[in-house]
Design a protein around this motif. Sequence first.
Motif, PDB file in Angstrom:
ATOM      1  N   GLU A  11       0.793  -1.227   0.000  1.00 45.39           N
ATOM      2  CA  GLU A  11       0.000   0.000   0.000  1.00 45.39           C
ATOM      3  C   GLU A  11       0.830   1.285   0.000  1.00 45.39           C
ATOM      4  O   GLU A  11       0.262   2.366  -0.029  1.00 45.39           O
ATOM      5  N   SER A  12       2.123   1.189   0.043  1.00 44.13           N
ATOM      6  CA  SER A  12       2.942   2.398   0.028  1.00 44.13           C
ATOM      7  C   SER A  12       4.213   2.128  -0.757  1.00 44.13           C
ATOM      8  O   SER A  12       4.517   0.992  -1.111  1.00 44.13           O
ATOM      9  N   ARG A  13       4.952   3.146  -1.018  1.00 41.55           N
ATOM     10  CA  ARG A  13       6.233   2.963  -1.696  1.00 41.55           C
ATOM     11  C   ARG A  13       7.249   2.327  -0.751  1.00 41.55           C
ATOM     12  O   ARG A  13       8.308   1.896  -1.179  1.00 41.55           O
ATOM     13  N   ASP A  14       6.900   2.278   0.522  1.00 38.09           N
ATOM     14  CA  ASP A  14       7.746   1.645   1.533  1.00 38.09           C
ATOM     15  C   ASP A  14       9.175   2.188   1.460  1.00 38.09           C
ATOM     16  O   ASP A  14      10.149   1.457   1.255  1.00 38.09           O
ATOM     17  N   LEU A  15       9.288   3.515   1.634  1.00 40.90           N
ATOM     18  CA  LEU A  15      10.588   4.168   1.544  1.00 40.90           C
ATOM     19  C   LEU A  15      11.561   3.658   2.596  1.00 40.90           C
ATOM     20  O   LEU A  15      12.773   3.826   2.461  1.00 40.90           O
ATOM     21  N   TYR A  16      11.023   3.037   3.635  1.00 33.06           N
ATOM     22  CA  TYR A  16      11.876   2.456   4.677  1.00 33.06           C
ATOM     23  C   TYR A  16      12.888   1.492   4.074  1.00 33.06           C
ATOM     24  O   TYR A  16      14.008   1.349   4.572  1.00 33.06           O
ATOM     25  N   MET A  17      12.525   0.813   2.975  1.00 38.75           N
ATOM     26  CA  MET A  17      13.384  -0.215   2.407  1.00 38.75           C
ATOM     27  C   MET A  17      14.597   0.351   1.683  1.00 38.75           C
ATOM     28  O   MET A  17      15.540  -0.384   1.397  1.00 38.75           O
ATOM     29  N   ALA A  18      14.592   1.641   1.362  1.00 38.78           N
ATOM     30  CA  ALA A  18      15.712   2.228   0.629  1.00 38.78           C
ATOM     31  C   ALA A  18      17.008   2.046   1.424  1.00 38.78           C
ATOM     32  O   ALA A  18      17.140   2.507   2.549  1.00 38.78           O
ATOM     33  N   GLY A  19      17.943   1.337   0.838  1.00 40.02           N
ATOM     34  CA  GLY A  19      19.206   1.069   1.505  1.00 40.02           C
ATOM     35  C   GLY A  19      19.167  -0.118   2.446  1.00 40.02           C
ATOM     36  O   GLY A  19      20.216  -0.622   2.845  1.00 40.02           O
ATOM     37  N   ILE A  20      17.977  -0.557   2.829  1.00 40.37           N
ATOM     38  CA  ILE A  20      17.863  -1.700   3.735  1.00 40.37           C
ATOM     39  C   ILE A  20      17.996  -3.003   2.968  1.00 40.37           C
ATOM     40  O   ILE A  20      18.689  -3.931   3.379  1.00 40.37           O
ATOM     41  N   VAL A  21      17.332  -3.093   1.824  1.00 35.26           N
ATOM     42  CA  VAL A  21      17.308  -4.320   1.041  1.00 35.26           C
ATOM     43  C   VAL A  21      18.530  -4.395   0.128  1.00 35.26           C
ATOM     44  O   VAL A  21      19.106  -3.375  -0.263  1.00 35.26           O
ATOM     45  N   ASP A  22      18.975  -5.610  -0.207  1.00 38.41           N
ATOM     46  CA  ASP A  22      20.048  -5.783  -1.193  1.00 38.41           C
ATOM     47  C   ASP A  22      19.646  -5.153  -2.519  1.00 38.41           C
ATOM     48  O   ASP A  22      18.468  -5.191  -2.910  1.00 38.41           O
ATOM     49  N   GLN A  23      20.617  -4.604  -3.222  1.00 39.23           N
ATOM     50  CA  GLN A  23      20.399  -4.048  -4.554  1.00 39.23           C
ATOM     51  C   GLN A  23      21.361  -4.699  -5.538  1.00 39.23           C
ATOM     52  O   GLN A  23      22.411  -5.210  -5.139  1.00 39.23           O
ATOM     53  N   GLU A  24      20.987  -4.679  -6.812  1.00 45.15           N
ATOM     54  CA  GLU A  24      21.908  -5.130  -7.854  1.00 45.15           C
ATOM     55  C   GLU A  24      22.446  -3.913  -8.587  1.00 45.15           C
ATOM     56  O   GLU A  24      21.691  -3.042  -9.012  1.00 45.15           O
ATOM     57  N   GLY A  25      23.779  -3.821  -8.697  1.00 48.57           N
ATOM     58  CA  GLY A  25      24.394  -2.733  -9.419  1.00 48.57           C
ATOM     59  C   GLY A  25      24.252  -2.905 -10.920  1.00 48.57           C
ATOM     60  O   GLY A  25      23.667  -3.883 -11.402  1.00 48.57           O
ATOM     61  N   PRO A  26      24.777  -1.960 -11.709  1.00 46.82           N
ATOM     62  CA  PRO A  26      24.659  -2.035 -13.176  1.00 46.82           C
ATOM     63  C   PRO A  26      25.226  -3.323 -13.764  1.00 46.82           C
ATOM     64  O   PRO A  26      24.758  -3.792 -14.800  1.00 46.82           O
ATOM     65  N   ASP A  27      26.253  -3.888 -13.108  1.00 49.70           N
ATOM     66  CA  ASP A  27      26.844  -5.134 -13.604  1.00 49.70           C
ATOM     67  C   ASP A  27      26.253  -6.364 -12.914  1.00 49.70           C
ATOM     68  O   ASP A  27      26.788  -7.459 -13.017  1.00 49.70           O
ATOM     69  N   HIS A  28      25.149  -6.159 -12.178  1.00 52.55           N
ATOM     70  CA  HIS A  28      24.425  -7.226 -11.486  1.00 52.55           C
ATOM     71  C   HIS A  28      25.194  -7.800 -10.306  1.00 52.55           C
ATOM     72  O   HIS A  28      24.838  -8.874  -9.799  1.00 52.55           O
ATOM     73  N   ASP A  29      26.227  -7.090  -9.831  1.00 47.62           N
ATOM     74  CA  ASP A  29      26.828  -7.458  -8.551  1.00 47.62           C
ATOM     75  C   ASP A  29      25.887  -7.041  -7.432  1.00 47.62           C
ATOM     76  O   ASP A  29      25.197  -6.028  -7.529  1.00 47.62           O
ATOM     77  N   THR A  30      25.859  -7.821  -6.359  1.00 51.05           N
ATOM     78  CA  THR A  30      24.968  -7.520  -5.246  1.00 51.05           C
ATOM     79  C   THR A  30      25.581  -6.460  -4.339  1.00 51.05           C
ATOM     80  O   THR A  30      26.727  -6.593  -3.902  1.00 51.05           O
ATOM     81  N   VAL A  31      24.810  -5.418  -4.081  1.00 51.75           N
ATOM     82  CA  VAL A  31      25.192  -4.393  -3.110  1.00 51.75           C
ATOM     83  C   VAL A  31      24.440  -4.719  -1.822  1.00 51.75           C
ATOM     84  O   VAL A  31      23.209  -4.608  -1.768  1.00 51.75           O
ATOM     85  N   PRO A  32      25.137  -5.175  -0.767  1.00 48.65           N
ATOM     86  CA  PRO A  32      24.429  -5.635   0.440  1.00 48.65           C
ATOM     87  C   PRO A  32      23.597  -4.535   1.081  1.00 48.65           C
ATOM     88  O   PRO A  32      24.009  -3.378   1.151  1.00 48.65           O
TER      89      PRO A  32
END
Length: 289
Positions: free
Chosen positions: A219-240
């Motif tokens: 129900e929301s954009r859940d901005l809390y997750m920004a930086g909390i969840v793993d991300q994939e960089g441009p080369d698909h390496d995982t940013v913890p």
Amino acid sequence: MGVSTIRQFVPETCAAIHQVLKEKYLKCPDTVEEWQQVADGFQAQWNFPNCLGALDGKHVNVRPPPGTESDTFSMVLMALVDSSYRFLYVDVGCNGRISDGGVFGGCTLQDALENRTSNIPAPAPLPGSYQLAPCCVVADEAFPLKEYIMKPYPNHRLSEEQRIFNYRLSRARKVVENAFGILANRFRVFQTTINIQDTAKVEDIVLSCCALHNFLRTESRDLYMAGIVDQEGPDHDTVPGRWREDPELRQASLPHTTNATTRAEQHRDELCRYFISDAGAVHFQWGKI
């Protein structure tokens, strides 16, 4: 307020939250169309076809019930998660001394997958191929290999193709790691021992947290997750994500047996070959093994 007062009203409030939210926000798919949406999400976001969720189980530490000899006690939260970190199915309450595989063996989700009930979709062609493959969930080494549970190849003397399969499966399975990490980062009670002996009340607390997690994801954009969840960089390496800096929720031990059926091994081998085919490969996978 006194501890006894808090022990009374917090579980009552959590039970009410779960009761109100569960039908909309903590409801396991039960139609072919709903399961297909889950599978479409895994293919679109994580390039894993015919996947109905990522499965894992974590310990929730609780105060030992009366009569328990051990100073430590836990309950296992078993969860199936979709491609967007939402809990599709949760089962809580089993004694934490049982392994993940043992816990899963006693839950309703296994029955649904084993017997193809709850409108689990029929085998479908892999994208870009005429090869039929059954729908499955992805899991780690703690679970038995079955037609409907794909787990990695054991890490010894792996071929290049098998390492590719393990990478592709791990990439899809990380959503459940992240879902647990987000849950524990947001609701810090999971990082301590819940000071309640009544296991039914502990279940209410855990289920309400899962329902609130899904509510916020939906129900929301859940901005809390920004930086909390793993991300994939441009080369698909995982940013913890930052959740990995928190104390890790304890994994249950391995089951005593992980004997696989021949058909399950064939299904894994078929997916392995598909992931290195022109139809199933992704261009970045070769640099990740």
